[in-house]
Design a protein around this motif. Structure first.
Motif, PDB file in Angstrom:
ATOM      1  N   TYR A 101      -8.798  14.092   1.098  1.00  0.00           N
ATOM      2  CA  TYR A 101      -9.524  12.847   1.326  1.00  0.00           C
ATOM      3  C   TYR A 101     -11.033  13.078   1.435  1.00  0.00           C
ATOM      4  N   LEU A 136      -2.488   3.070   5.198  1.00  0.00           N
ATOM      5  CA  LEU A 136      -2.976   3.285   6.564  1.00  0.00           C
ATOM      6  C   LEU A 136      -2.289   4.461   7.225  1.00  0.00           C
ATOM      7  N   ALA A 149       0.832  -1.206   0.000  1.00  0.00           N
ATOM      8  CA  ALA A 149       0.000   0.000   0.000  1.00  0.00           C
ATOM      9  C   ALA A 149       0.866   1.255   0.000  1.00  0.00           C
ATOM     10  N   HIS A 162      -9.257  -1.908   2.301  1.00  0.00           N
ATOM     11  CA  HIS A 162      -8.016  -1.132   2.313  1.00  0.00           C
ATOM     12  C   HIS A 162      -6.854  -1.980   1.818  1.00  0.00           C
ATOM     13  N   GLU A 163      -6.823  -3.223   2.279  1.00  0.00           N
ATOM     14  CA  GLU A 163      -5.734  -4.105   1.865  1.00  0.00           C
ATOM     15  C   GLU A 163      -5.846  -4.451   0.385  1.00  0.00           C
ATOM     16  N   ASN A 202      -7.363  -2.837  -2.006  1.00  0.00           N
ATOM     17  CA  ASN A 202      -7.191  -1.666  -2.871  1.00  0.00           C
ATOM     18  C   ASN A 202      -5.872  -0.951  -2.630  1.00  0.00           C
ATOM     19  N   ALA A 248      -8.238   5.560   7.582  1.00  0.00           N
ATOM     20  CA  ALA A 248      -8.688   4.319   8.225  1.00  0.00           C
ATOM     21  C   ALA A 248      -8.606   4.392   9.746  1.00  0.00           C
ATOM     22  N   GLY A 298      -4.846   0.716  -0.097  1.00  0.00           N
ATOM     23  CA  GLY A 298      -5.005   2.034   0.508  1.00  0.00           C
ATOM     24  C   GLY A 298      -4.073   2.173   1.693  1.00  0.00           C
TER      25      GLY A 298
END
Length: 434
Positions: free
Chosen positions: A418, A407, A64, A400-401, A403, A423, A405
């Motif tokens: 944003y 953290l 990410a 999130h993982e 895509n 997150a 994205g």
């Protein structure tokens, strides 16, 4: 043809200077924010943040981070290129050269409307060609490098041809109508044009789910016998929330990308719920239910309706401003554009407006981001009440993982750009709601 208001005096040099200054300030701001983002993400690459250490693998966290950094650096290059193109069209006289060529080539033989549509179409085609290398690199190098792209060259070309055809069939008629209103409806043409624009957008909301979207993807009804009784879960949730939709569908998003998503589309009773197949393959039944509850929260709090009203209000202000600027000679001269003497200037004014005004709109980005994040928190709280906060948190972490994205975004960058809360903030709010 041109007029001015006694209370407002436009000076070409002042307007050009304000435009150049806005470009400079926005460019410096964007580079500064992107630099902060890259440095912050890189600095936290080697360790998963403590709240996520037990559930997010280090390899996923590093992927990410690398994806975010790569996209940020690519964004800076495309931003610099886009700024050069914008200056070329405006202060360096590119739009004026294109207009002179087309007005001489088309207006005498085919008339004012054909010339104006030709100007809009040619400008759009040139812009698409200039953007093409960046789009190709993003799709076939950047997204491919991180395992997200599933588009083949054949699919890409087919999509491009279909997009061009749909764009022409939809865009040219509304453009012709607005140009006709600009020339035939008098000084208050902008009010009539705004009405046509609103009607056009409502029509697209109706047509998109059943006519446009199926040209690019396959939509199949959500199976009755899905994993963990998914359809029954979804229908039960919608019944509890008092939400009616025309259908529940699964879209073959995996044909083009590994990213997962779900969305509502349509208007009024024709609303549809659409799940990407990539989303359903990753989340379990309770998690899908929680994600859907979040989307229902947007409708419960009338976020969608409020955004539509805001969009229409802003478009009314934009049409009113265009209605005034289009009759101000300094507006053209400030950007090295010579108005036509023997042909309409409406398409020229429209293009100039679309080039110039977004530069000033950039400075309102943090405000829009703030209200969008606020809406997301409200939708999350609604999801916690209707489904389960733990399931929504689990789903968000998986998305999130999947895509990639990050953290660990830079706080200032996140506040500025944003539309969804970071997150860490989102999961902390979910724990409080539980």
């Amino acid at each position: 043809m041109f007029s001015s208001l006694p209370s407002i005096s436009l000076n070409p040099q002042t307007l050009a200077l304000a435009f150049a200054l806005a470009i400079l300030v926005s460019l410096v701001t964007k580079f500064w924010l992107n630099g902060r983002q890259v440095r912050h993400v890189a600095r936290h690459r080697e360790q998963v943040p403590e709240p996520f250490a037990a559930v997010v693998p280090l390899a996923a966290h590093q992927k990410a981070a690398d994806y975010t950094i790569a996209r940020s650096r690519f964004g800076l290059l495309s931003l610099a290129f886009g700024t050069v193109v914008l200056l070329g069209w405006t202060l360096l006289g590119g739009l004026n050269l294109l207009n002179k060529f087309l007005v001489d080539a088309l207006a005498p033989q085919f008339g004012g409307m054909v010339y104006q549509l030709g100007l809009l179409l040619t400008f759009t085609l040139i812009g698409a060609l200039l953007d093409l290398p960046w789009e190709l690199y993003n799709t076939f190098r950047l997204e491919q490098r991180f395992g997200f792209n599933r588009v083949t060259w054949r699919m890409y070309i087919a999509d491009a041809l279909k997009s061009a055809l749909v764009g022409a069939l939809i865009g040219l008629p509304i453009a012709a109508l607005i140009l006709w209103l600009m020339g035939a409806a008098g000084a208050n043409w902008w009010l009539w044009a705004w009405g046509a624009w609103v009607g056009f957008n409502v029509l697209i909301l109706v047509l998109y789910p059943t006519v446009i979207a199926p040209l690019f993807n396959k939509f199949e009804p959500l199976p009755d016998e899905g994993p963990e009784g998914l359809r029954a879960r979804v229908e039960g949730l919608m019944q509890r929330c008092g939400f009616a939709a025309k259908g529940l569908f699964v879209m073959d998003g995996s044909r083009r990308s590994a990213h997962g998503n779900a969305y509502f589309t349509g208007f009024g009773p024709a609303k549809r719920v659409v799940f990407y197949d990539t989303l359903l393959s990753r989340l379990n039944g309770p998690e899908v239910e929680a994600v859907l509850a979040h989307e229902l929260g947007h409708f419960k709090h009338k976020h969608v309706a409020k955004r539509m009203v805001l969009m229409f209000a802003l478009s009314l202000a934009a049409f009113a401003l265009l209605g005034w600027l289009s009759r101000q000679l300094p507006f053209y001269l400030a950007f090295n554009v010579e108005p036509n003497m023997a042909a309409p200037n409406d398409a020229l004014a429209l293009l100039l407006f679309l080039l110039v005004v977004p530069v000033f709109g950039f400075f309102f980005t943090p405000l829009g981001s703030y209200f969008s994040r606020r809406d997301e928190f409200q939708a999350d709280a609604y999801a916690c009440a209707q489904a389960g906060g733990a399931d929504l948190a689990s789903a968000l972490l998986k998305l999130h993982e999947d895509n990639a994205g990050t953290l660990t975004p830079d706080p200032v960058y996140a506040r500025f750009y944003y539309s969804h809360p970071p997150a860490s903030e989102r999961l902390a709010a979910l724990q409080t709601s539980n």
